[in-house]
Write an enzyme that holds these catalytic residues in place. Structure first.
Site, PDB file in Angstrom:
ATOM      1  N   CYS A  84       0.148 -38.757 -18.734  1.00 32.28           N
ATOM      2  CA  CYS A  84       0.274 -40.042 -18.041  1.00 32.28           C
ATOM      3  C   CYS A  84       0.538 -39.842 -16.551  1.00 32.28           C
ATOM      4  CB  CYS A  84       1.377 -40.880 -18.660  1.00 32.28           C
ATOM      5  SG  CYS A  84       3.004 -40.109 -18.629  1.00 32.28           S
ATOM      6  N   ASN A  85       1.030 -38.661 -16.167  1.00 32.09           N
ATOM      7  CA  ASN A  85       1.363 -38.428 -14.763  1.00 32.09           C
ATOM      8  C   ASN A  85       0.373 -37.558 -14.016  1.00 32.09           C
ATOM      9  OD1 ASN A  85       3.723 -39.946 -14.723  1.00 32.09           O
ATOM     10  ND2 ASN A  85       4.958 -38.258 -15.492  1.00 32.09           N
TER      11      ASN A  85
ATOM     12  N   SER B  89       7.386 -32.405 -12.497  1.00 37.31           N
ATOM     13  CA  SER B  89       7.330 -33.646 -13.257  1.00 37.31           C
ATOM     14  C   SER B  89       8.062 -34.774 -12.532  1.00 37.31           C
ATOM     15  CB  SER B  89       7.961 -33.453 -14.634  1.00 37.31           C
ATOM     16  OG  SER B  89       7.240 -32.497 -15.391  1.00 37.31           O
TER      17      SER B  89
ATOM     18  N   GLY C 115       1.838 -48.506 -30.765  1.00 40.11           N
ATOM     19  CA  GLY C 115       1.453 -47.100 -30.825  1.00 40.11           C
ATOM     20  C   GLY C 115       2.469 -46.338 -31.658  1.00 40.11           C
ATOM     21  N   ALA C 116       2.102 -45.108 -32.036  1.00 41.23           N
ATOM     22  CA  ALA C 116       3.023 -44.300 -32.847  1.00 41.23           C
ATOM     23  C   ALA C 116       2.960 -42.836 -32.425  1.00 41.23           C
ATOM     24  CB  ALA C 116       2.687 -44.450 -34.333  1.00 41.23           C
TER      25      ALA C 116
ATOM     26  N   GLU D 263       3.793 -39.569 -29.541  1.00 38.98           N
ATOM     27  CA  GLU D 263       5.018 -38.872 -29.152  1.00 38.98           C
ATOM     28  C   GLU D 263       5.884 -39.703 -28.214  1.00 38.98           C
ATOM     29  OE1 GLU D 263       6.312 -34.537 -27.222  1.00 38.98           O
ATOM     30  OE2 GLU D 263       4.200 -35.042 -27.507  1.00 38.98           O
ATOM     31  N   MET D 264       5.250 -40.354 -27.219  1.00 41.92           N
ATOM     32  CA  MET D 264       6.027 -41.140 -26.261  1.00 41.92           C
ATOM     33  C   MET D 264       6.714 -42.326 -26.934  1.00 41.92           C
ATOM     34  SD  MET D 264       6.186 -39.965 -23.159  1.00 41.92           S
ATOM     35  CE  MET D 264       6.474 -41.386 -22.106  1.00 41.92           C
TER      36      MET D 264
END
Length: 421
Positions: free
Chosen positions: A51-52, A108, A188-189, A191-192
């Site tokens: 996402c980053n 990060s 959603g399901a 990791e995040m």
């Protein structure tokens, strides 16, 4: 061998631009094939997409950065000149340093976060499965993982770290007096979402629901959290039931639109809704943020919250950078040794060829003796003795030929080569 990395991240490109270059794991194989065939010489390649950031790592005899930039621009349907302003290019030792820093969580948005290491490992497995990972990039990434492990175990880089999930809970706590009174929907399901749901569940909200494209995966998460599961298709009719919504799917288009949120607000009589969109590309239409009773946060909006505690980790950062420096030097030494100009690679090839010749000669002798009916153990003993004599012959000859002044030095070299445990 040259190594280069080209990428864009949360520091160089806005969210919506990053969203154009998001690659799901099931898209990696065709993407890597297109990337490699777009270059004059098919380089080793790997793509890290989170996402980053989206980063392309390549290795080849010749640097082909223009080809890499051109491919990435076409993949995101963005003009090369426009993309160029938002990308960074790193070569050789700087590319290695960057990979090591990314794996260690130093590059990060959440300093010291550990999730990026797992994402990098997944990217490497995808490149390997696609046949795009060669010796050089494999070394780069394996060394990245080793450096990251050393940074984690030798420093406090992860101490005081605030994750995106924890930041979302903190912001929700600023809006609602008591999180035990709210109903939370997770879309959603992956990791995040699982991480965010775990953080929210620890605050014991009144109700938790999981909406996912496949019910089976949603049911697993819902059962662990004591919540219910629902279909994505049911979202528009049920949005009004929830006070907080956290979404992160792999959809390429928004799945919650402005109209659906407006209808939900009307049913709620404009009681506020807290929304976190962790997806890249967006799961929720950006126009939703303009609604008076909606508090919408994206991954970029959470940046200020997760910066808390950076000052407390500066000593750990310095220690981590020292570990990374050593890792970069080691990797570049490995690259230099493999250079044809160093003479090491040709010598290794010659040694392998010589060893294969000795082995073949001894096998011929052994087969002849076996054909004559000689005892198998005796033949194997003779084969091993023959190989040992051939391998040691050169060392013995050097020791005998060395004059008195050089004998000690020669003996030390032979000992280093043949007497290692």
């Amino acid at each position: 061998m040259a190594v280069w990395a080209l990428g864009l991240n949360h520091n160089t490109a806005p969210l919506d631009l990053r969203g154009r270059f998001a690659f799901a794991l099931d898209q990696m194989a065709p993407a890597l094939h297109g990337l490699r065939t777009s270059h004059q010489r098919h380089p080793e390649a790997a793509i890290l997409s989170t996402c980053n950031r989206t980063e392309v790592y390549c290795a080849s005899d010749n640097v082909q950065i223009d080809h890499t930039l051109g491919w990435l621009a076409r993949a995101g349907d963005v003009p090369v000149d426009a993309l160029h302003h938002h990308t960074y290019v790193l070569r050789d030792d700087q590319a290695a340093r960057h990979a090591f820093r990314v794996a260690s969580g130093l590059d990060s948005m959440v300093l010291g976060e550990a999730q990026i290491l797992g994402q990098m490992k997944s990217a490497v497995r995808a490149a390997e499965d696609a046949g795009a990972l060669g010796t050089t990039l494999n070394q780069l990434f394996q060394r990245s993982f080793a450096v990251a492990k050393q940074v984690r175990t030798s420093t406090d880089i992860g101490a005081h770290s605030i994750s995106m999930a924890a930041a979302a809970v903190r912001l929700a706590g600023n809006l609602f007096e008591d999180l035990r009174e709210i109903r939370v929907l997770f879309v959603g399901a992956g990791e995040m979402v699982e991480l965010a749901a775990t953080h929210f569940a620890a605050r014991q909200p009144r109700a938790i629901a999981i909406a996912n494209r496949t019910l089976e995966r949603g049911e697993k998460l819902a059962s662990r959290l004591g919540g219910e599961v629902m279909r994505l298709a049911d979202l528009p009719e049920r949005l009004h039931e929830f006070d907080a919504i956290v979404s992160c799917t792999a959809s390429t288009l928004p799945i919650i639109g402005l109209g659906a949120v407006e209808r939900a607000l009307k049913k709620r009589r404009h009681r506020p809704i807290f929304v976190v969109d962790l997806a890249v590309p967006r799961d929720i239409e950006p126009e939703v943020k303009a609604l008076d009773d909606v508090y919408l946060y994206t991954v970029d909006d959470l940046a200020q919250v997760v910066q808390t505690g950076h000052a407390n980790r500066q000593a750990a950062v310095a220690q981590a950078e020292a570990i990374i420096d050593a890792g970069v030097q080691s990797f570049m030494h490995w690259i230099d040794q493999r250079s044809p100009a160093s003479g090491v690679v040709p010598l290794i090839q010659q040694l392998n060829a010589q060893a294969d010749a000795w082995r073949a000669a001894e096998l011929v002798k052994a087969r002849k003796r076996l054909a004559k009916g000689e005892d198998v153990d005796a033949v194997l003993d003779g084969l091993s003795r023959g190989l040992a004599q051939k391998m040691l012959h050169g060392a013995f000859a050097e020791l005998r030929a060395a004059d008195e002044a050089k004998r000690d030095d020669t003996a030390a070299r032979v000992a280093r080569l043949f007497l290692r445990s």
